[in-house]
Design a protein around this motif. Structure first.
Motif, PDB file in Angstrom:
ATOM      1  N   THR A   1       0.833  -1.213   0.000  1.00 38.37           N
ATOM      2  CA  THR A   1       0.000   0.000   0.000  1.00 38.37           C
ATOM      3  C   THR A   1       0.862   1.255   0.000  1.00 38.37           C
ATOM      4  OG1 THR A   1      -1.829  -1.123   1.124  1.00 38.37           O
ATOM      5  CG2 THR A   1      -1.760   1.278   1.283  1.00 38.37           C
ATOM      6  N   LYS A   2       1.905   1.286   0.816  1.00 41.14           N
ATOM      7  CA  LYS A   2       2.799   2.437   0.860  1.00 41.14           C
ATOM      8  C   LYS A   2       3.528   2.607  -0.476  1.00 41.14           C
ATOM      9  CE  LYS A   2       3.654   2.211   5.855  1.00 41.14           C
ATOM     10  NZ  LYS A   2       4.659   1.911   6.911  1.00 41.14           N
ATOM     11  N   TYR A   3       3.961   1.498  -1.061  1.00 36.44           N
ATOM     12  CA  TYR A   3       4.667   1.518  -2.344  1.00 36.44           C
ATOM     13  C   TYR A   3       3.747   2.066  -3.440  1.00 36.44           C
ATOM     14  CZ  TYR A   3       7.432  -0.396  -6.259  1.00 36.44           C
ATOM     15  OH  TYR A   3       8.172  -0.558  -7.413  1.00 36.44           O
ATOM     16  N   PHE A   4       2.518   1.554  -3.490  1.00 37.89           N
ATOM     17  CA  PHE A   4       1.558   1.977  -4.509  1.00 37.89           C
ATOM     18  C   PHE A   4       1.230   3.463  -4.354  1.00 37.89           C
ATOM     19  CE2 PHE A   4      -2.596   2.456  -6.492  1.00 37.89           C
ATOM     20  CZ  PHE A   4      -2.474   1.702  -7.648  1.00 37.89           C
ATOM     21  N   LYS A   5       1.018   3.906  -3.130  1.00 40.00           N
ATOM     22  CA  LYS A   5       0.664   5.310  -2.884  1.00 40.00           C
ATOM     23  C   LYS A   5       1.826   6.236  -3.221  1.00 40.00           C
ATOM     24  CE  LYS A   5      -1.441   8.418   0.478  1.00 40.00           C
ATOM     25  NZ  LYS A   5      -2.014   8.578   1.838  1.00 40.00           N
ATOM     26  N   ARG A   6       3.044   5.782  -2.976  1.00 41.12           N
ATOM     27  CA  ARG A   6       4.217   6.603  -3.287  1.00 41.12           C
ATOM     28  C   ARG A   6       4.321   6.876  -4.792  1.00 41.12           C
ATOM     29  NH1 ARG A   6       7.743   3.683  -0.997  1.00 41.12           N
ATOM     30  NH2 ARG A   6       8.867   2.700  -2.708  1.00 41.12           N
ATOM     31  N   HIS A   7       3.873   5.916  -5.593  1.00 45.03           N
ATOM     32  CA  HIS A   7       3.979   6.062  -7.047  1.00 45.03           C
ATOM     33  C   HIS A   7       2.727   6.634  -7.700  1.00 45.03           C
ATOM     34  CE1 HIS A   7       7.881   4.097  -7.641  1.00 45.03           C
ATOM     35  NE2 HIS A   7       7.543   3.284  -6.665  1.00 45.03           N
ATOM     36  N   THR A   8       1.584   6.551  -7.041  1.00 45.85           N
ATOM     37  CA  THR A   8       0.333   6.988  -7.666  1.00 45.85           C
ATOM     38  C   THR A   8      -0.412   8.063  -6.879  1.00 45.85           C
ATOM     39  OG1 THR A   8      -1.064   5.343  -6.559  1.00 45.85           O
ATOM     40  CG2 THR A   8       0.045   4.666  -8.608  1.00 45.85           C
ATOM     41  N   GLU A   9       0.028   8.308  -5.631  1.00 46.37           N
ATOM     42  CA  GLU A   9      -0.628   9.253  -4.717  1.00 46.37           C
ATOM     43  C   GLU A   9      -2.004   8.772  -4.267  1.00 46.37           C
ATOM     44  OE1 GLU A   9      -0.640  13.116  -6.484  1.00 46.37           O
ATOM     45  OE2 GLU A   9       1.547  13.337  -6.370  1.00 46.37           O
ATOM     46  N   LEU A  10      -2.302   7.512  -4.523  1.00 48.83           N
ATOM     47  CA  LEU A  10      -3.554   6.898  -4.077  1.00 48.83           C
ATOM     48  C   LEU A  10      -3.247   5.562  -3.427  1.00 48.83           C
ATOM     49  CD1 LEU A  10      -5.842   7.447  -7.217  1.00 48.83           C
ATOM     50  CD2 LEU A  10      -6.073   8.621  -5.019  1.00 48.83           C
ATOM     51  N   THR A  11      -4.057   5.161  -2.473  1.00 51.22           N
ATOM     52  CA  THR A  11      -3.953   3.799  -1.967  1.00 51.22           C
ATOM     53  C   THR A  11      -4.565   2.855  -3.002  1.00 51.22           C
ATOM     54  OG1 THR A  11      -6.110   3.814  -0.887  1.00 51.22           O
ATOM     55  CG2 THR A  11      -4.220   4.631   0.394  1.00 51.22           C
ATOM     56  N   PRO A  12      -4.246   1.575  -2.953  1.00 54.07           N
ATOM     57  CA  PRO A  12      -4.857   0.638  -3.894  1.00 54.07           C
ATOM     58  C   PRO A  12      -6.386   0.663  -3.854  1.00 54.07           C
ATOM     59  CG  PRO A  12      -2.994  -0.384  -2.809  1.00 54.07           C
ATOM     60  CD  PRO A  12      -3.216   0.922  -2.127  1.00 54.07           C
ATOM     61  N   ASN A  13      -6.960   0.701  -2.672  1.00 57.94           N
ATOM     62  CA  ASN A  13      -8.426   0.733  -2.562  1.00 57.94           C
ATOM     63  C   ASN A  13      -9.006   2.014  -3.140  1.00 57.94           C
ATOM     64  OD1 ASN A  13      -9.110  -1.766  -1.377  1.00 57.94           O
ATOM     65  ND2 ASN A  13      -8.405  -1.057   0.624  1.00 57.94           N
ATOM     66  N   ALA A  14      -8.338   3.140  -2.910  1.00 62.03           N
ATOM     67  CA  ALA A  14      -8.820   4.416  -3.451  1.00 62.03           C
ATOM     68  C   ALA A  14      -8.732   4.416  -4.971  1.00 62.03           C
ATOM     69  CB  ALA A  14      -8.006   5.570  -2.871  1.00 62.03           C
ATOM     70  N   PHE A  15      -7.654   3.851  -5.514  1.00 59.80           N
ATOM     71  CA  PHE A  15      -7.504   3.758  -6.967  1.00 59.80           C
ATOM     72  C   PHE A  15      -8.620   2.916  -7.568  1.00 59.80           C
ATOM     73  CE2 PHE A  15      -5.972   1.343 -10.648  1.00 59.80           C
ATOM     74  CZ  PHE A  15      -5.562   2.371 -11.492  1.00 59.80           C
ATOM     75  N   ARG A  16      -8.893   1.786  -6.937  1.00 61.94           N
ATOM     76  CA  ARG A  16      -9.959   0.903  -7.442  1.00 61.94           C
ATOM     77  C   ARG A  16     -11.327   1.594  -7.405  1.00 61.94           C
ATOM     78  NH1 ARG A  16      -9.911  -5.025  -5.109  1.00 61.94           N
ATOM     79  NH2 ARG A  16      -9.115  -5.653  -7.163  1.00 61.94           N
ATOM     80  N   LYS A  17     -11.631   2.267  -6.330  1.00 68.42           N
ATOM     81  CA  LYS A  17     -12.926   2.946  -6.196  1.00 68.42           C
ATOM     82  C   LYS A  17     -13.068   4.099  -7.177  1.00 68.42           C
ATOM     83  CE  LYS A  17     -13.582   1.784  -1.293  1.00 68.42           C
ATOM     84  NZ  LYS A  17     -13.638   2.323   0.085  1.00 68.42           N
ATOM     85  N   GLU A  18     -11.964   4.796  -7.432  1.00 71.18           N
ATOM     86  CA  GLU A  18     -12.002   5.981  -8.305  1.00 71.18           C
ATOM     87  C   GLU A  18     -12.276   5.617  -9.752  1.00 71.18           C
ATOM     88  OE1 GLU A  18      -8.451   8.699  -9.621  1.00 71.18           O
ATOM     89  OE2 GLU A  18      -9.265   9.492  -7.760  1.00 71.18           O
ATOM     90  N   LEU A  19     -11.770   4.477 -10.207  1.00 61.36           N
ATOM     91  CA  LEU A  19     -11.875   4.121 -11.623  1.00 61.36           C
ATOM     92  C   LEU A  19     -12.940   3.099 -11.934  1.00 61.36           C
ATOM     93  CD1 LEU A  19      -8.111   4.066 -12.663  1.00 61.36           C
ATOM     94  CD2 LEU A  19      -9.766   5.886 -12.910  1.00 61.36           C
ATOM     95  N   LEU A  20     -13.583   2.542 -10.925  1.00 60.83           N
ATOM     96  CA  LEU A  20     -14.639   1.543 -11.175  1.00 60.83           C
ATOM     97  C   LEU A  20     -16.013   2.181 -11.054  1.00 60.83           C
ATOM     98  CD1 LEU A  20     -13.232  -1.614  -9.372  1.00 60.83           C
ATOM     99  CD2 LEU A  20     -13.217  -1.079 -11.806  1.00 60.83           C
TER     100      LEU A  20
END
Length: 273
Positions: free
Chosen positions: A254-273
């Motif tokens: 989660t920290k790795y993903f957020k560092r590269h995308t500025e979103l948590t994995p769950n937030a990314f999934r919710k934003e694009l689905l």
């Protein structure tokens, strides 16, 4: 959604290469992968979009799309398409004795979308299609020759300087191929350097020369791209995705993903689905 992506295979088990006209009834398809083959789609008519992983392309013929075996893609076609689909299986590449064809394919795979000169390219596809429909792959020298001409034309249209380089596949291309192998993705430069029989320092130098990026940056881009695909196209949990991508725990991922995308994995999934 499902936990497993659909994997399509448009070839018979004995086929190592196949060409056919693009089906005119294709309009919308679900996200899917291909069963260990590289696909080249040449469209002379049609409109709409083609999505590869998370990148959407507008269909503006004449246009060529390439899809590697590990990529997810789908169509949203609005008007009747026309063109050809050329499928090249791993078996063909493994059995091919012409090293230049392998080099051309390796170079072409870096281009998901090309805008070729249809006047010179379309006749080659037409002849290859006619030869394949009449004789299959029995006339191997003819098929190989036509394929080589098509690949050369495509790379010429892309102004790809690597088309005329040495036939030897570079360490950088081997590195990229290793990243594309399923179930072996890891965020460790030393792991890939060992597989390439080199040092992490030398692999970094190679990546800097070829892509102006460090090996770590290239690995990170690939991991984030794969994570996005899994978040978008499967219902695997974040913890399951974390394990699949070789992170020691969910928190680290989660920290790795957020560092590269500025979103948590769950937030990314919710934003694009």
């Amino acid at each position: 959604m499902t936990t497993q992506l659909e994997i399509k295979d448009k070839t018979a088990p004995i086929d190592s290469i196949k060409i056919s006209p693009f089906r005119k009834n294709i309009r919308k398809t679900t996200p899917h992968k291909h069963n260990s083959y590289f696909e080249i789609i040449f469209l002379t008519e049609g409109s709409g979009t083609h999505t590869t992983d998370t990148q959407k392309f507008e269909i503006v013929p004449p246009i060529v799309f390439t899809v590697r075996k590990e990529q997810i893609h789908f169509w949203n076609i609005e008007t009747e398409p026309s063109g050809y689909v050329l499928i090249i299986k791993k078996q063909y590449i493994d059995d091919c004795l012409d090293k230049e064809i392998k080099q051309l394919l390796a170079t072409l795979s870096a281009y998901p979308c090309l805008y070729p000169n249809a006047q010179s390219l379309e006749p080659l596809f037409e002849i290859l299609n006619q030869e394949y429909q009449e004789n299959g792959y029995s006339q191997k020298p003819v098929v190989d020759g036509l394929l080589k001409a098509i690949l050369g034309k495509l790379l010429l249209s892309a102004k790809a300087e690597k088309a005329s380089e040495s036939n030897k596949v570079s360490d950088f291309q081997h590195f990229k191929e290793l990243l594309n192998q399923e179930n072996q993705l890891t965020n460790k430069v030393a792991h890939y350097a060992k597989l390439l029989h080199t040092t992490p320092q030398n692999l970094n130098a190679i990546c800097r020369k070829e892509a102006n990026q460090s090996a770590t940056e290239i690995i990170s881009e690939h991991i984030i791209s794969e994570a996005k695909r899994l978040l978008l196209y499967t219902d695997l949990t974040v913890n399951e995705i974390s394990h699949k991508l070789d992170f020691k725990d969910n928190s680290h991922f989660t920290k790795y993903f957020k560092r590269h995308t500025e979103l948590t994995p769950n937030a990314f999934r919710k934003e694009l689905l």
